[in-house]
Scaffold this motif. Structure first.
Motif, PDB file in Angstrom:
ATOM      1  N   MET A 192       0.852  -1.182   0.000  1.00 20.90           N
ATOM      2  CA  MET A 192       0.000   0.000   0.000  1.00 20.90           C
ATOM      3  C   MET A 192       0.892   1.238   0.000  1.00 20.90           C
ATOM      4  SD  MET A 192      -3.360  -0.875   0.269  1.00 20.90           S
ATOM      5  CE  MET A 192      -4.192   0.524   1.046  1.00 20.90           C
ATOM      6  N   GLU A 193       0.364   2.309  -0.564  1.00 20.56           N
ATOM      7  CA  GLU A 193       1.049   3.602  -0.524  1.00 20.56           C
ATOM      8  C   GLU A 193       0.104   4.639   0.060  1.00 20.56           C
ATOM      9  OE1 GLU A 193       2.434   4.521  -4.420  1.00 20.56           O
ATOM     10  OE2 GLU A 193       3.903   2.887  -4.461  1.00 20.56           O
ATOM     11  N   PHE A 194       0.570   5.320   1.090  1.00 19.11           N
ATOM     12  CA  PHE A 194      -0.218   6.343   1.763  1.00 19.11           C
ATOM     13  C   PHE A 194       0.441   7.706   1.559  1.00 19.11           C
ATOM     14  CE2 PHE A 194      -0.831   2.314   3.899  1.00 19.11           C
ATOM     15  CZ  PHE A 194      -2.215   2.244   4.026  1.00 19.11           C
ATOM     16  N   THR A 195      -0.359   8.754   1.659  1.00 20.35           N
ATOM     17  CA  THR A 195       0.124  10.106   1.392  1.00 20.35           C
ATOM     18  C   THR A 195      -0.056  10.985   2.627  1.00 20.35           C
ATOM     19  OG1 THR A 195      -0.457   9.893  -0.948  1.00 20.35           O
ATOM     20  CG2 THR A 195      -0.132  12.126  -0.112  1.00 20.35           C
ATOM     21  N   PHE A 196       0.887  11.869   2.857  1.00 22.63           N
ATOM     22  CA  PHE A 196       0.792  12.824   3.952  1.00 22.63           C
ATOM     23  C   PHE A 196       0.121  14.109   3.467  1.00 22.63           C
ATOM     24  CE2 PHE A 196       4.166  10.077   5.440  1.00 22.63           C
ATOM     25  CZ  PHE A 196       3.933  10.001   6.805  1.00 22.63           C
ATOM     26  N   ALA A 197      -0.846  14.592   4.246  1.00 24.96           N
ATOM     27  CA  ALA A 197      -1.447  15.898   3.981  1.00 24.96           C
ATOM     28  C   ALA A 197      -0.501  16.980   4.491  1.00 24.96           C
ATOM     29  CB  ALA A 197      -2.808  16.006   4.662  1.00 24.96           C
ATOM     30  N   ALA A 198      -0.776  18.228   4.130  1.00 32.11           N
ATOM     31  CA  ALA A 198       0.103  19.328   4.515  1.00 32.11           C
ATOM     32  C   ALA A 198       0.224  19.476   6.032  1.00 32.11           C
ATOM     33  CB  ALA A 198      -0.387  20.630   3.895  1.00 32.11           C
ATOM     34  N   ASP A 199      -0.824  19.096   6.768  1.00 30.71           N
ATOM     35  CA  ASP A 199      -0.784  19.228   8.230  1.00 30.71           C
ATOM     36  C   ASP A 199      -0.069  18.064   8.919  1.00 30.71           C
ATOM     37  OD1 ASP A 199      -2.571  17.154   7.964  1.00 30.71           O
ATOM     38  OD2 ASP A 199      -4.226  18.146   9.002  1.00 30.71           O
TER      39      ASP A 199
END
Length: 467
Positions: free
Chosen positions: A143-150
């Motif tokens: 799986m690949e997850f993404t970080f939001a700006a916060d």
């Protein structure tokens, strides 16, 4: 002018879902009354709906011929509608069909393959029922997850790629994977680390890639960031290492991957091994593979084994035969086939995958293979000069398919049998059509569900030379 403004405003309307598009969203149509003009027919795309359902939806662009609509209420539900078990289902773009009984999903996937073949003039009776899973949950090994700006971490919102949905769980990822991912998310939050802002191109954390072998149990965590893990980050990075080593002993590879490129991809300019190795071991069908962070490997190992078994069953490889494999990757199909033929040559454009294929063959004691890092279109000629006419050819191209030029080269090379493994029924049908002029016939097509609760479906097909 007033009428024009009213037509431009969103409208709540009732309609019935006629079918699903190739992205899994419901399709419907409404007639928009435009006053003195004739009513306009507007075709709607309404996610999270099923065929035959009567719904109330907000039409975003009622003045257009096509418009996306937001589901407001299911007035008459399909008998196959079920409660989605994931708390993130309404927003997350990871799964589109958790609200659909699994049997209905499989039926839709079979229909999708048949429709793709009909579009190219093939007999849909060649398509068998889709092979599903006994347990269609926690099936993904990557799986690949993404970080939001916060700094929060999750998956992209459906229909809004820039918005990230923070996750509490993920029902298609393996349990150990999910726990390790949540540990990294908590670590980033505890240290107040920023996520990457795609619009301003600033921030630290970009992505987290996690993969796990269901056989060996080994886990890899790859954290993509815009800075190196030293200096002011050293203390936070040391805390991450301690957390992982103490709480998640199955993690055998903890990586910090530097990516400063503006492109939103999981790529690395500089790789730092924080703990363990830079790869993990995985196994399929008794063969061992080394997987690096950028290694392409089937993400559903249970169904991948079924694909390999199907390909072997269709191909019937023999010890005195020569075989050519296109888009061979790291050798997922190569190794079990090479054990059954006299000689196998594999072609793959990604050089790192070819190096992995060579290493995997050596690790498994297989010495009758030749792997070439080359574009399939040009590599075929080079390999045929050495191999001669292959008895058997297997190809497993990307979603875009092999393309007409590659398929015509395959046709001219005249292998007796071709096994085509596809992740896109549309490009598969177009590719196979190219072979008819060279005396080939499509013998059978077996869909396999590698991605439950999504619209994607894999196929394994046998194509034979009949002239």
């Amino acid at each position: 002018m007033k009428m024009a403004r009213e037509i431009m405003e969103p409208r709540v309307m009732e309609t019935e879902i006629s079918h699903l598009d190739n992205k899994g969203s419901g399709q419907a149509a409404v007639w928009i009354d435009r006053g003195q003009d004739k009513p306009r027919k507007v075709k709607l795309t309404i996610p999270k709906t099923l065929p035959g359902e009567k719904v109330r939806a907000t039409v975003a662009w009622p003045h257009a011929k096509r418009s996306k609509a937001a589901l407001e209420e299911v007035m008459e539900a399909s008998p196959e509608r079920v409660p989605a078990p994931c708390p993130h289902f309404d927003l997350c773009g990871g799964c589109a069909w958790q609200h659909w009984q699994y049997e209905g999903q499989l039926r839709q996937k079979t229909a999708h393959v048949k429709e793709s073949l009909i579009g190219q003039g093939f007999d849909p009776a060649l398509v068998k029922d889709t092979i599903g899973m006994d347990n269609p949950w926690h099936y993904r090994n990557k799986m690949e997850f993404t970080f939001a700006a916060d700094g929060s971490m999750g998956l992209h919102e459906q229909g809004n790629f820039r918005n990230i949905i923070p996750l509490e769980t993920c029902l298609i990822a393996g349990g150990d994977m999910k726990d390790a991912v949540m540990e990294v998310a908590a670590w980033a939050k505890d240290h107040g680390l920023s996520g990457y802002n795609k619009e301003k191109h600033e921030g630290l954390l970009r992505h987290l890639m996690v993969r796990q072998s269901f056989i060996t149990g080994e886990i890899m965590l790859g954290l993509f960031a815009t800075e190196t893990p030293d200096g002011e980050l050293a203390q936070a990075v040391e805390d991450l290492k301690q957390r992982i080593e103490e709480k998640h002993p199955k993690v055998k590879s903890l990586l910090w991957l530097v990516n400063t490129d503006w492109a939103d991809r999981t790529q690395s300019e500089d790789t730092h091994v924080l703990a363990g190795r830079d790869f993990i071991y995985d196994e399929i069908g008794g063969y061992r593979y080394r997987l690096w962070f950028d290694t392409f490997f089937q993400t559903n190992p249970v169904q991948a084994q079924k694909l390999i078994d199907l390909a072997l069953e269709m191909a019937q490889p023999k010890k005195d035969e020569k075989m050519l494999e296109l888009f061979c990757g790291v050798g997922t199909f190569s190794l079990p086939f090479a054990s059954r033929v006299e000689k196998l040559a594999g072609i793959e454009i990604v050089e790192s995958s070819i190096e992995s294929a060579k290493r995997n063959a050596a690790d498994n004691g297989i010495d009758n293979t030749y792997f070439l890092a080359e574009n399939a279109r040009y590599g075929i000629d080079r390999v045929l000069d050495q191999l001669g006419t292959p008895d058997l050819l297997l190809l497993d191209p990307p979603r875009s398919g092999a393309g007409g030029k590659v398929m015509r080269k395959i046709g001219r090379s005249q292998p007796k049998r071709i096994v085509y493994v596809s992740c896109n029924p549309e490009s598969f049908a177009v590719d196979v059509k190219e072979l008819e002029q060279f005396g080939y016939t499509l013998d059978q097509v077996q869909p396999v569900d590698l991605f439950p609760h999504t619209m994607h479906v894999e196929c394994c097909a046998l194509i034979e030379l009949i002239k």
